[in-house]
Design a protein around this motif. Structure first.
Motif, PDB file in Angstrom:
ATOM      1  N   GLU A 130       0.808  -1.210   0.000  1.00 29.74           N
ATOM      2  CA  GLU A 130       0.000   0.000   0.000  1.00 29.74           C
ATOM      3  C   GLU A 130       0.843   1.262   0.000  1.00 29.74           C
ATOM      4  O   GLU A 130       0.512   2.238  -0.677  1.00 29.74           O
ATOM      5  N   PRO A 135       2.170   3.343  -4.732  1.00 31.75           N
ATOM      6  CA  PRO A 135       2.492   4.718  -5.141  1.00 31.75           C
ATOM      7  C   PRO A 135       3.439   4.785  -6.336  1.00 31.75           C
ATOM      8  O   PRO A 135       3.391   5.735  -7.105  1.00 31.75           O
ATOM      9  N   SER A 138       1.213   4.325  -9.433  1.00 33.97           N
ATOM     10  CA  SER A 138      -0.100   4.947  -9.241  1.00 33.97           C
ATOM     11  C   SER A 138      -0.701   5.444 -10.549  1.00 33.97           C
ATOM     12  O   SER A 138      -1.894   5.727 -10.624  1.00 33.97           O
ATOM     13  N   GLN A 139       0.124   5.580 -11.600  1.00 33.97           N
ATOM     14  CA  GLN A 139      -0.425   6.084 -12.841  1.00 33.97           C
ATOM     15  C   GLN A 139      -1.305   5.058 -13.538  1.00 33.97           C
ATOM     16  O   GLN A 139      -2.086   5.400 -14.443  1.00 33.97           O
ATOM     17  N   TYR A 140      -1.209   3.805 -13.112  1.00 40.45           N
ATOM     18  CA  TYR A 140      -2.038   2.763 -13.718  1.00 40.45           C
ATOM     19  C   TYR A 140      -3.408   2.731 -13.024  1.00 40.45           C
ATOM     20  O   TYR A 140      -3.528   2.889 -11.802  1.00 40.45           O
ATOM     21  N   ARG A 141      -4.441   2.500 -13.837  1.00 44.17           N
ATOM     22  CA  ARG A 141      -5.807   2.567 -13.321  1.00 44.17           C
ATOM     23  C   ARG A 141      -6.093   1.484 -12.280  1.00 44.17           C
ATOM     24  O   ARG A 141      -6.755   1.738 -11.265  1.00 44.17           O
ATOM     25  N   CYS A 143      -4.163   0.212 -10.225  1.00 41.67           N
ATOM     26  CA  CYS A 143      -3.549   0.579  -8.950  1.00 41.67           C
ATOM     27  C   CYS A 143      -4.392   1.619  -8.230  1.00 41.67           C
ATOM     28  O   CYS A 143      -4.515   1.605  -6.992  1.00 41.67           O
ATOM     29  N   GLN A 144      -4.954   2.517  -9.004  1.00 39.57           N
ATOM     30  CA  GLN A 144      -5.834   3.511  -8.387  1.00 39.57           C
ATOM     31  C   GLN A 144      -7.063   2.838  -7.765  1.00 39.57           C
ATOM     32  O   GLN A 144      -7.509   3.204  -6.675  1.00 39.57           O
ATOM     33  N   ILE A 145      -7.615   1.835  -8.511  1.00 36.17           N
ATOM     34  CA  ILE A 145      -8.776   1.096  -7.980  1.00 36.17           C
ATOM     35  C   ILE A 145      -8.407   0.383  -6.678  1.00 36.17           C
ATOM     36  O   ILE A 145      -9.173   0.385  -5.706  1.00 36.17           O
ATOM     37  N   ALA A 147      -6.050   1.196  -4.560  1.00 34.68           N
ATOM     38  CA  ALA A 147      -5.842   2.186  -3.501  1.00 34.68           C
ATOM     39  C   ALA A 147      -7.175   2.685  -2.952  1.00 34.68           C
ATOM     40  O   ALA A 147      -7.298   2.973  -1.753  1.00 34.68           O
ATOM     41  N   GLU A 148      -8.203   2.804  -3.841  1.00 36.42           N
ATOM     42  CA  GLU A 148      -9.511   3.268  -3.378  1.00 36.42           C
ATOM     43  C   GLU A 148     -10.268   2.188  -2.598  1.00 36.42           C
ATOM     44  O   GLU A 148     -11.017   2.477  -1.660  1.00 36.42           O
TER      45      GLU A 148
END
Length: 763
Positions: A130, A135, A138-141, A143-145, A147-148
């Motif tokens: 995490e 981080p 983080s530019q990959y989608r 990874c954003q999902i 993290a959310e």
């Protein structure tokens, strides 16, 4: 020959020299030397044989005894070997179970360590994922999902674990009663075991140590015992533990999740708050709890179950609850429990129910004390319950005593003489009625009942002795005394029954010393101990006896009044009937038969004779005085306006019968004419009027040797006024006027002088 004797008689000579001497002596040229040597040798051998035989005979018995003991030891050794073998076998069997449990513990510890390592590594991985790796990409989608979703997943996990915790809380609320019931039953069995060990009684089979509701070893050590030997199946029955009844995994899991997520404090506060609410619900009793012992039992079971669970959580988790928290919770609960018990026990009027409540409180206290909770205040409460128990006992025994008195037939009043009692065949008749042994037995029953309450209170023998004596004193001085006083005052109790009550109380008074011994034998506390309370039965029975005596005098006087009311004198009669009045003869016959009851008692100098003699004499004197006073009041009654000399003569005949009764010694023991003196006032008054001896009366008035010393001038004047001529008929004054007018003047002079004396007394 000389050489042979010398050689054989010298001790300590070496073998070579002996052989040399023998050889020289035997082969000497003397005739028959060899033969004599052999004879001497044979004699020597026989001598040694005799000595050997004597020695063997002397030690033979000892040898036989030693062999016998050795044989016994062999049998004991074989028995010991069998016991050792059996002990070793059982030890090996027990060891196998211990070994298996040890291996299971090792396996669980390894699993626990692996789980801890896995959790630690997973936490580290997740944290690294995490905070480090995501981080970086983080530019990959995706990874954003990730993290959310991670925070949302944490909240979902917390919500799910919290739901499981709520189910857990509901589960332990439902199972608290069963957990408490199990814990209290095992505490009672443990107490029974301790009592049996203390008394060194034979005990039955011991079960495996199962008294551990939460897997820990408590003060009770998990030991159970059968109530009776031979109940092995019941002892071996598996006892459910807290873990068997409640699944604690939700609380462990929820605690772990909140700890890992850094929100442990929130979880702890929530858990403690919910448990406080549940505690308040558990402590609320049912409205009718005091009506049955089952109501109290359910109440105690729920409370015990609640705190057993808390104790398990305290030791199975690290800090979810603390000792400070559980102590605070217990103190709050203890105050509520005491208030509830104090209120509900006050409604109970059944001593058996109060005793069962006491036993439940003791088991309740012992159970929680085993888990480390202080229970001194509960034992203090038991002293209040003891007072309530004593009150219910006294009420119950009051009914018992009244029942005994109601059914007492007052048999065997006075049918025997003490001197002959030992010669009588059974059934023997005793002076007391059947209520005496019944009362004595019931007092002992109350002592037993009080002793039941005193058991298991962790008090010394001296304190228990004091409790028993105080309870007995209350029974004697309050309950029994009240029942006796009530019995004595009942209208249907007659004179003979009152006499019997006096005798009964005398026996009960004498029995007090045996009650003292009875209590001493129970408690083993010497009555000579400084602080030992004495029984007050002596004063109780003395008071009852005095009340009965007073009631005898009262009832006797009332009976005399009833006869007096039957009097029907013809106060204007010209002359007497020549015989005493019928009502008076009936009264005297009644008095004779009544006092005959006393004469049936033994005449020897025992307590009964002394007591009955005193009562009889007092009653007889009281009756005679009351009769004399009543007769005097009849003469002086203000409603009676006129009395003739014939009526005076008739009245005199009645008084003569009273005097004859007094002189006939209706009750033995009076000295001289003591009883006749009760009628002396009447006798002197009547003699004064019958003889018409006014000159002597007036001349000797005030002198200690006066013949009419007991005649009061006012009394004489009042009676003389009733004899004045008002109808000019059948009056003594009419005869005076006809026969001797000088006597009329004398009478007027007497009246004046009497009035002068009366006025002088009043001034």
């Amino acid at each position: 020959t000389h050489d042979i004797h010398s050689s054989l008689s010298i001790p300590g000579v070496g073998s070579q020299r002996m052989s040399h001497v023998y050889r020289l002596s035997i082969y000497d040229d003397q005739p028959n030397a060899h033969k004599r040597f052999m004879e001497k040798l044979d004699a020597r051998i026989r001598n040694h044989d005799r000595e050997i035989e004597k020695m063997c005979n002397f030690h033979h018995q000892g040898f036989v005894d030693a062999i016998t003991e050795l044989l016994k030891v062999r049998a004991d050794a074989e028995k010991l070997m069998g016991q050792v073998t059996d002990t070793n076998r059982r030890l090996q069997e027990a060891g196998r179970e211990v070994t298996a449990q040890t291996e299971e513990v090792i396996r669980c510890r390894i699993q626990q360590r692996n789980m801890a390592t896995t959790v630690e590594k997973s936490n580290a991985t997740m944290e690294q994922l995490e905070k480090v790796f995501i981080p970086r990409v983080s530019q990959y989608r995706f990874c954003q999902i990730m993290a959310e979703n991670l925070p949302r997943l944490r909240e979902e996990i917390k919500e799910i674990s919290m739901s499981d915790l709520k189910d857990f809380l509901e589960s332990i609320r439902k199972h608290s009663n069963k957990i408490g019931e199990t814990a209290m039953r095992q505490a009672q069995q443990h107490r029974t075991f301790n009592s049996a060990v203390a008394k060194q009684a034979s005990i039955g089979h011991y079960s495996n140590p199962v008294y551990s509701l939460n897997g820990r070893a408590h003060t009770h050590n998990g030991l159970m015992m059968n109530d009776e030997a031979g109940e092995e199946e019941e002892a071996d029955e598996e006892v459910l533990t807290a873990q068997d009844l409640v699944d604690f995994s939700p609380v462990y899991r929820c605690l772990h999740i909140y700890t890992v997520l850094g929100d442990r404090e929130t979880f702890e506060n929530y858990y403690r708050k919910q448990r406080k609410k549940q505690a308040r619900l558990v402590l609320q009793p049912q409205a009718n709890m005091h009506e049955t012992v089952e109501g109290y039992r359910r109440y105690f079971n729920q409370i015990v179950g609640f705190f057993v669970v808390e104790d398990h959580i305290l030791h199975a988790t690290q800090g979810l609850v603390t000792r400070v928290f559980t102590d605070e919770l217990w103190n709050m609960a203890l105050s509520k429990i005491i208030a509830v018990l104090r209120t509900h026990s006050s409604y109970c009027d059944d001593p058996d129910l109060v005793l069962e409540l006491k036993n439940l409180i003791v088991i309740f206290a012992d159970t929680l004390q085993g888990y480390g909770f202080p229970v001194n205040r509960l034992f203090d409460l038991l002293f209040e319950v003891r007072d309530q128990y004593n009150e219910t006992l006294l009420k119950k025994w009051a009914l018992v005593f009244r029942w005994i008195f109601e059914l007492d037939n007052y048999i065997s009043r006075f049918p025997f003489h003490d001197a002959e009692i030992e010669k009588q065949d059974f059934p023997k008749k005793l002076p007391m009625s059947q209520s005496v042994p019944q009362i004595y037995t019931q007092v002992k029953e109350l002592i037993y009942a009080s002793l039941k309450f005193s058991e298991s209170l962790h008090r010394s023998s001296t304190e228990i002795d004091d409790m028993l004596r105080k309870s007995t004193n209350l029974l004697l001085t309050r309950t029994l005394s009240s029942c006796l006083q009530s019995l004595i005052k009942k209208p249907h109790i007659g004179l003979t029954e009152l006499v019997q009550i006096i005798i009964n109380t005398t026996h009960l008074e004498q029995a007090c010393k045996y009650l003292e011994e009875f209590i001493t034998n129970i408690t083993n506390v010497s009555p000579e101990t400084v602080h030992t309370t004495r029984l007050y039965g002596l004063s109780t029975f003395k008071d009852a006896r005095h009340a009965a005596e007073g009631e005898i005098y009262t009832k006797l006087n009332q009976k005399i009044d009833e006869f007096i009311q039957l009097a029907d004198y013809e106060w204007g009669m010209s002359e007497s009937d020549g015989r005493a009045s019928g009502y008076l003869m009936d009264l005297i016959n009644f008095l004779r038969s009544t006092f005959q009851v006393f004469t049936h008692l033994p005449n020897n100098n025992n307590d009964h004779a002394s007591m009955s003699g005193k009562v009889a004499q007092t009653a007889c004197m009281s009756a005679c005085k009351h009769l004399s006073t009543s007769l005097m009041q009849m003469l002086l009654d203000t409603d009676l306006k006129q009395i003739s000399m014939g009526a005076i003569q008739q009245f005199n005949l009645d008084v003569i019968q009273c005097e004859l009764f007094a002189s006939s010694e209706p009750v033995p023991g009076f000295q001289g004419d003591t009883l006749q003196l009760a009628f002396i006032d009447l006798r002197q008054l009547l003699d004064l009027f019958m003889v018409w001896d006014w000159s002597t009366y007036l001349a000797d008035y005030g002198q200690p040797t006066s013949k009419y010393l007991r005649v009061n001038p006012a009394t004489a004047l009042a009676l003389l006024e009733k004899m004045k001529d008002t109808s000019k008929k059948n009056n003594i004054f009419s005869q005076f006027r006809k026969n001797d007018r000088d006597k009329q003047k004398l009478i007027e002079t007497v009246v004046k002088q009497l009035r002068s004396l009366v006025n002088g007394m009043s001034s």
